[in-house]
Design an enzyme around this catalytic site. Structure first.
Site, PDB file in Angstrom:
ATOM      1  N   HIS A 241       9.301 -38.460  -8.039  1.00  0.00           N
ATOM      2  CA  HIS A 241      10.169 -38.998  -9.088  1.00  0.00           C
ATOM      3  C   HIS A 241       9.798 -38.231 -10.357  1.00  0.00           C
ATOM      4  O   HIS A 241       9.223 -38.800 -11.280  1.00  0.00           O
ATOM      5  CB  HIS A 241       9.937 -40.494  -9.277  1.00  0.00           C
ATOM      6  CG  HIS A 241      10.294 -41.335  -8.083  1.00  0.00           C
ATOM      7  ND1 HIS A 241      10.164 -42.694  -8.080  1.00  0.00           N
ATOM      8  CD2 HIS A 241      10.791 -41.000  -6.865  1.00  0.00           C
ATOM      9  CE1 HIS A 241      10.563 -43.174  -6.885  1.00  0.00           C
ATOM     10  NE2 HIS A 241      10.939 -42.158  -6.137  1.00  0.00           N
TER      11      HIS A 241
ATOM     12  N   TYR B  37      11.807 -16.966  -9.524  1.00  0.00           N
ATOM     13  CA  TYR B  37      10.919 -17.816  -8.714  1.00  0.00           C
ATOM     14  C   TYR B  37      11.571 -19.120  -8.300  1.00  0.00           C
ATOM     15  O   TYR B  37      11.244 -19.682  -7.253  1.00  0.00           O
ATOM     16  CB  TYR B  37       9.571 -18.025  -9.414  1.00  0.00           C
ATOM     17  CG  TYR B  37       8.738 -16.785  -9.231  1.00  0.00           C
ATOM     18  CD1 TYR B  37       7.998 -16.592  -8.072  1.00  0.00           C
ATOM     19  CD2 TYR B  37       8.786 -15.747 -10.160  1.00  0.00           C
ATOM     20  CE1 TYR B  37       7.295 -15.422  -7.860  1.00  0.00           C
ATOM     21  CE2 TYR B  37       8.101 -14.569  -9.954  1.00  0.00           C
ATOM     22  CZ  TYR B  37       7.347 -14.412  -8.805  1.00  0.00           C
ATOM     23  OH  TYR B  37       6.670 -13.250  -8.577  1.00  0.00           O
TER      24      TYR B  37
END
Ligand SMILES: [Zn+2]
Length: 222
Positions: free
Chosen positions: A95, A120
């Site tokens: 979360h 990336y």
């Protein structure tokens, strides 16, 4: 890797994620698929910051509890990704603040929740899908993830958080971190007209690093 070592790894990465504030309280969960088809999963109501290797939930290939504490209620998120992505060995669900924030913005494309911002992000998280909101524990969320047909290794659950698969625990953790940081960048730059990677730069990354990104065809929309 031995069973003891795998358990240690889950606890070590869990603590690292928790200590950097990437998932609060007892939120977030981690699973690993084992060679016999069974799993190691973090227990329900366990904080990722304080996991006990001996109490991790050990499930058999059918999902039945073999030893340890009762597994996380969010198991369906994990199994849906394993079922549709044959190469997945680990799944991380957090979360994490910026990724959750991203899911609530009106402009988000559910088949590419983030633009190609950094190499990336593309190399570790690929492209990210967004599935609609489901009440925690609603098994329908697994159906929504299966509906993506395994094309995405990273999925955002609306108003909830990311679920990310990797071919190792390290890969899944790093991809989740990259997704969170890219969501943060997006929020920092939102409405500032930033320069994202160009289609040619993305194509170059795909070719050079053999990336397997879902095809996102313009004509595909709506
Ligand atoms: Zn959750």
């Amino acid at each position: 890797m031995s069973d003891a070592r795998l358990r240690e790894e889950i606890c070590r990465y869990g603590r690292s994620l928790f200590e950097r504030g990437l998932t609060p309280g007892s939120s977030g969960n981690i699973s690993l698929r084992l060679d016999d088809g069974g799993w190691l999963v973090t227990p329900t109501n366990a904080s990722l910051g304080f996991l006990d290797p001996a109490r991790l939930s050990r499930l058999d290939a059918a999902g039945a509890l073999v030893s340890g504490d009762k597994p996380t209620k969010e198991i369906p998120l994990h199994s849906a990704l394993y079922e549709t992505r044959g190469s997945a060995r680990a799944v991380v669900h957090l979360h994490s603040t910026h990724a959750v924030a991203l899911t609530m913005l009106p402009e988000i494309d559910p088949r590419a929740a983030l633009p190609p911002m950094t190499p990336y992000y593309l190399m570790r998280a690929g492209q990210t899908a967004l599935v609609p909101y489901y009440r925690p524990g609603d098994p329908a969320v697994a159906g929504a993830i299966r509906g993506l047909a395994g094309k995405y290794s990273s999925v955002l659950l609306a108003n909830h958080g990311p679920v990310v698969a990797g071919d190792s625990l390290e890969a899944a953790v790093f991809a989740t971190e990259e997704l969170e940081e890219t969501a943060k960048l997006y929020l920092l730059l939102r409405n500032l007209n930033p320069r994202y990677l160009s289609p040619a730069q993305v194509a170059d990354l795909i070719t050079t690093f053999g990336l397997d990104l879902p095809v996102h065809d313009e004509h595909d929309h709506k």
